[in-house]
Design a protein around this motif. Structure first.
Motif, PDB file in Angstrom:
ATOM      1  N   ASP A 183       0.816  -1.217   0.000  1.00 49.59           N
ATOM      2  CA  ASP A 183       0.000   0.000   0.000  1.00 49.59           C
ATOM      3  C   ASP A 183       0.849   1.267   0.000  1.00 49.59           C
ATOM      4  O   ASP A 183       0.568   2.211  -0.743  1.00 49.59           O
ATOM      5  CB  ASP A 183      -0.915   0.008   1.223  1.00 49.59           C
ATOM      6  N   THR A 184       1.887   1.298   0.816  1.00 46.19           N
ATOM      7  CA  THR A 184       2.673   2.524   1.009  1.00 46.19           C
ATOM      8  C   THR A 184       4.160   2.192   1.027  1.00 46.19           C
ATOM      9  O   THR A 184       4.570   1.162   1.559  1.00 46.19           O
ATOM     10  CB  THR A 184       2.299   3.211   2.334  1.00 46.19           C
ATOM     11  N   VAL A 185       4.947   3.072   0.440  1.00 40.78           N
ATOM     12  CA  VAL A 185       6.407   2.932   0.444  1.00 40.78           C
ATOM     13  C   VAL A 185       7.009   4.092   1.237  1.00 40.78           C
ATOM     14  O   VAL A 185       6.696   5.260   0.972  1.00 40.78           O
ATOM     15  CB  VAL A 185       6.981   2.921  -0.982  1.00 40.78           C
ATOM     16  N   TYR A 186       7.862   3.769   2.185  1.00 42.68           N
ATOM     17  CA  TYR A 186       8.614   4.768   2.939  1.00 42.68           C
ATOM     18  C   TYR A 186      10.080   4.680   2.507  1.00 42.68           C
ATOM     19  O   TYR A 186      10.706   3.627   2.653  1.00 42.68           O
ATOM     20  CB  TYR A 186       8.521   4.522   4.445  1.00 42.68           C
ATOM     21  N   VAL A 187      10.590   5.757   1.965  1.00 46.13           N
ATOM     22  CA  VAL A 187      11.991   5.806   1.541  1.00 46.13           C
ATOM     23  C   VAL A 187      12.779   6.550   2.611  1.00 46.13           C
ATOM     24  O   VAL A 187      12.562   7.739   2.842  1.00 46.13           O
ATOM     25  CB  VAL A 187      12.143   6.505   0.175  1.00 46.13           C
ATOM     26  N   THR A 188      13.681   5.842   3.260  1.00 49.16           N
ATOM     27  CA  THR A 188      14.460   6.415   4.363  1.00 49.16           C
ATOM     28  C   THR A 188      15.911   6.570   3.941  1.00 49.16           C
ATOM     29  O   THR A 188      16.516   5.626   3.411  1.00 49.16           O
ATOM     30  CB  THR A 188      14.384   5.514   5.606  1.00 49.16           C
ATOM     31  N   ARG A 189      16.453   7.744   4.173  1.00 49.28           N
ATOM     32  CA  ARG A 189      17.855   8.004   3.855  1.00 49.28           C
ATOM     33  C   ARG A 189      18.520   8.720   5.012  1.00 49.28           C
ATOM     34  O   ARG A 189      17.879   9.511   5.716  1.00 49.28           O
ATOM     35  CB  ARG A 189      17.986   8.859   2.587  1.00 49.28           C
ATOM     36  N   SER A 190      19.782   8.409   5.199  1.00 44.12           N
ATOM     37  CA  SER A 190      20.561   9.105   6.223  1.00 44.12           C
ATOM     38  C   SER A 190      21.069  10.425   5.663  1.00 44.12           C
ATOM     39  O   SER A 190      21.411  10.535   4.488  1.00 44.12           O
ATOM     40  CB  SER A 190      21.752   8.238   6.664  1.00 44.12           C
ATOM     41  N   TRP A 191      21.107  11.408   6.522  1.00 43.16           N
ATOM     42  CA  TRP A 191      21.545  12.732   6.100  1.00 43.16           C
ATOM     43  C   TRP A 191      22.356  13.355   7.231  1.00 43.16           C
ATOM     44  O   TRP A 191      21.915  13.367   8.375  1.00 43.16           O
ATOM     45  CB  TRP A 191      20.340  13.625   5.799  1.00 43.16           C
ATOM     46  N   PHE A 192      23.517  13.735   6.980  1.00 42.71           N
ATOM     47  CA  PHE A 192      24.227  13.810   5.712  1.00 42.71           C
ATOM     48  C   PHE A 192      24.702  12.414   5.293  1.00 42.71           C
ATOM     49  O   PHE A 192      24.830  11.546   6.146  1.00 42.71           O
ATOM     50  CB  PHE A 192      25.421  14.757   5.853  1.00 42.71           C
ATOM     51  N   PRO A 193      24.993  12.214   3.991  1.00 41.37           N
ATOM     52  CA  PRO A 193      25.398  10.883   3.548  1.00 41.37           C
ATOM     53  C   PRO A 193      26.674  10.418   4.254  1.00 41.37           C
ATOM     54  O   PRO A 193      27.774  10.816   3.912  1.00 41.37           O
ATOM     55  CB  PRO A 193      25.638  11.075   2.037  1.00 41.37           C
ATOM     56  N   HIS A 194      26.506   9.610   5.257  1.00 38.69           N
ATOM     57  CA  HIS A 194      27.633   9.139   6.048  1.00 38.69           C
ATOM     58  C   HIS A 194      27.186   7.877   6.773  1.00 38.69           C
ATOM     59  O   HIS A 194      26.062   7.807   7.276  1.00 38.69           O
ATOM     60  CB  HIS A 194      28.067  10.205   7.063  1.00 38.69           C
ATOM     61  N   PRO A 195      28.022   6.842   6.825  1.00 37.23           N
ATOM     62  CA  PRO A 195      27.574   5.563   7.423  1.00 37.23           C
ATOM     63  C   PRO A 195      27.207   5.648   8.900  1.00 37.23           C
ATOM     64  O   PRO A 195      26.495   4.787   9.406  1.00 37.23           O
ATOM     65  CB  PRO A 195      28.783   4.634   7.209  1.00 37.23           C
ATOM     66  N   PHE A 196      27.688   6.682   9.603  1.00 35.68           N
ATOM     67  CA  PHE A 196      27.414   6.764  11.038  1.00 35.68           C
ATOM     68  C   PHE A 196      26.519   7.950  11.394  1.00 35.68           C
ATOM     69  O   PHE A 196      26.426   8.342  12.547  1.00 35.68           O
ATOM     70  CB  PHE A 196      28.732   6.859  11.819  1.00 35.68           C
ATOM     71  N   THR A 197      25.858   8.510  10.392  1.00 31.58           N
ATOM     72  CA  THR A 197      24.990   9.639  10.673  1.00 31.58           C
ATOM     73  C   THR A 197      23.752   9.182  11.435  1.00 31.58           C
ATOM     74  O   THR A 197      23.345   8.024  11.361  1.00 31.58           O
ATOM     75  CB  THR A 197      24.570  10.350   9.384  1.00 31.58           C
ATOM     76  N   ARG A 198      23.138  10.098  12.177  1.00 28.44           N
ATOM     77  CA  ARG A 198      21.966   9.758  12.980  1.00 28.44           C
ATOM     78  C   ARG A 198      20.706  10.468  12.493  1.00 28.44           C
ATOM     79  O   ARG A 198      19.623  10.156  12.966  1.00 28.44           O
ATOM     80  CB  ARG A 198      22.216  10.120  14.449  1.00 28.44           C
ATOM     81  N   MET A 199      20.825  11.416  11.602  1.00 28.62           N
ATOM     82  CA  MET A 199      19.650  12.124  11.098  1.00 28.62           C
ATOM     83  C   MET A 199      19.083  11.388   9.886  1.00 28.62           C
ATOM     84  O   MET A 199      19.797  11.109   8.928  1.00 28.62           O
ATOM     85  CB  MET A 199      20.011  13.565  10.723  1.00 28.62           C
ATOM     86  N   CYS A 200      17.804  11.060   9.931  1.00 24.73           N
ATOM     87  CA  CYS A 200      17.167  10.291   8.864  1.00 24.73           C
ATOM     88  C   CYS A 200      15.978  11.064   8.295  1.00 24.73           C
ATOM     89  O   CYS A 200      15.177  11.622   9.043  1.00 24.73           O
ATOM     90  CB  CYS A 200      16.682   8.944   9.378  1.00 24.73           C
ATOM     91  N   THR A 201      15.877  11.084   6.986  1.00 25.12           N
ATOM     92  CA  THR A 201      14.721  11.663   6.313  1.00 25.12           C
ATOM     93  C   THR A 201      13.829  10.525   5.811  1.00 25.12           C
ATOM     94  O   THR A 201      14.330   9.510   5.318  1.00 25.12           O
ATOM     95  CB  THR A 201      15.139  12.542   5.126  1.00 25.12           C
ATOM     96  N   VAL A 202      12.530  10.704   5.955  1.00 30.26           N
ATOM     97  CA  VAL A 202      11.565   9.679   5.540  1.00 30.26           C
ATOM     98  C   VAL A 202      10.563  10.323   4.582  1.00 30.26           C
ATOM     99  O   VAL A 202       9.934  11.324   4.919  1.00 30.26           O
ATOM    100  CB  VAL A 202      10.816   9.074   6.744  1.00 30.26           C
ATOM    101  N   ARG A 203      10.423   9.730   3.400  1.00 23.32           N
ATOM    102  CA  ARG A 203       9.453  10.206   2.405  1.00 23.32           C
ATOM    103  C   ARG A 203       8.446   9.095   2.135  1.00 23.32           C
ATOM    104  O   ARG A 203       8.825   7.948   1.938  1.00 23.32           O
ATOM    105  CB  ARG A 203      10.152  10.626   1.112  1.00 23.32           C
ATOM    106  N   ARG A 204       7.176   9.466   2.105  1.00 23.05           N
ATOM    107  CA  ARG A 204       6.108   8.472   1.927  1.00 23.05           C
ATOM    108  C   ARG A 204       5.464   8.623   0.554  1.00 23.05           C
ATOM    109  O   ARG A 204       5.134   9.736   0.131  1.00 23.05           O
ATOM    110  CB  ARG A 204       5.050   8.638   3.025  1.00 23.05           C
ATOM    111  N   TYR A 205       5.290   7.484  -0.142  1.00 18.84           N
ATOM    112  CA  TYR A 205       4.710   7.471  -1.480  1.00 18.84           C
ATOM    113  C   TYR A 205       3.645   6.384  -1.591  1.00 18.84           C
ATOM    114  O   TYR A 205       3.661   5.401  -0.835  1.00 18.84           O
ATOM    115  CB  TYR A 205       5.788   7.189  -2.546  1.00 18.84           C
TER     116      TYR A 205
END
Length: 216
Positions: free
Chosen positions: A108-130
């Motif tokens: 039904d729904t897709v959540y695209v999650t990415r870490s920001w800034f692009p770094h393997p140990f980053t803690r800030m995540c952006t979530v986009r719903r489609y």
């Protein structure tokens, strides 16, 4: 995924969770059950949240697809679409096309999650719903428009990171022999990728695609 599950567990007292993850520090009233075969989903009680980490890999296991404890795909589709039992399924996958085609069709729904800034140990995540159907079409053809339904940002605090462990999942995957997984041809067929026709994109379409990527 665990972030949302924890919020639901705090909100609903009667919630059960079936998962292949090792969850920790959830409310004591939350009934957490292990996910080992597809039958565990079929036998889940009402008001259940199913969490499947690496769902693409899990469903390439013969335990789920063709083992003695498996269930027919059409029955699993019916289960996923049935709202009367109040069951909701969350799954994670590294790439959308890693997921079985029939499972993509009933999502039904897709959540695209990415870490920001692009770094393997980053803690800030952006979530986009489609919308899943729209996302699937746009994933196959990036020139198609894709409407963002919602977006959010959260930080992976130490508390959130202590809520789960993937050690048990990894151990279970390593314990399986190659014969316990589907062949490459079977996986590609299930993903619906055997009949893909690759066509060259002209210069105008390529420019349009790059423009959409920059805007996104």
């Amino acid at each position: 995924m665990v972030h949302y599950a924890y919020q639901l567990a705090k909100q609903y007292k009667s919630l059960s969770i079936v998962t292949n993850l090792q969850l920790k520090h959830f409310p004591k009233r939350t009934n957490i059950l292990p996910l080992r075969t597809a039958q565990d989903i079929l036998n889940a009680p009402d008001n259940t949240l199913v969490l499947i980490d690496e769902i693409g890999t899990i469903f390439n296991s013969r335990d789920f697809s063709s083992g003695k404890n498996s269930i027919p795909k059409f029955l699993f589709q019916h289960l996923c679409q049935c709202r009367k039992r109040h069951i909701m399924i969350y799954g994670t996958t590294q790439r959308w096309n890693f997921l079985d085609k029939q499972l993509r069709d009933i999502t039904d729904t897709v959540y695209v999650t990415r870490s920001w800034f692009p770094h393997p140990f980053t803690r800030m995540c952006t979530v986009r719903r489609y919308d899943a159907l729209e996302y699937d079409a746009a994933y196959s053809n990036p020139l198609l428009p894709l409407t963002l339904l919602a977006g959010s940002v959260y930080v992976q605090t130490d508390k959130l990171r202590r809520l789960y462990s993937t050690d048990e999942l990894i151990e279970n995957m390593l314990d399986k022999s190659p014969d316990e997984y589907l062949t490459d041809d079977e996986v590609m067929k299930n993903r619906g990728e055997l009949d893909v026709n690759v066509q060259e994109i002209d210069r105008k379409s390529r420019k349009s695609y790059k423009k959409k990527r920059r805007a996104f």
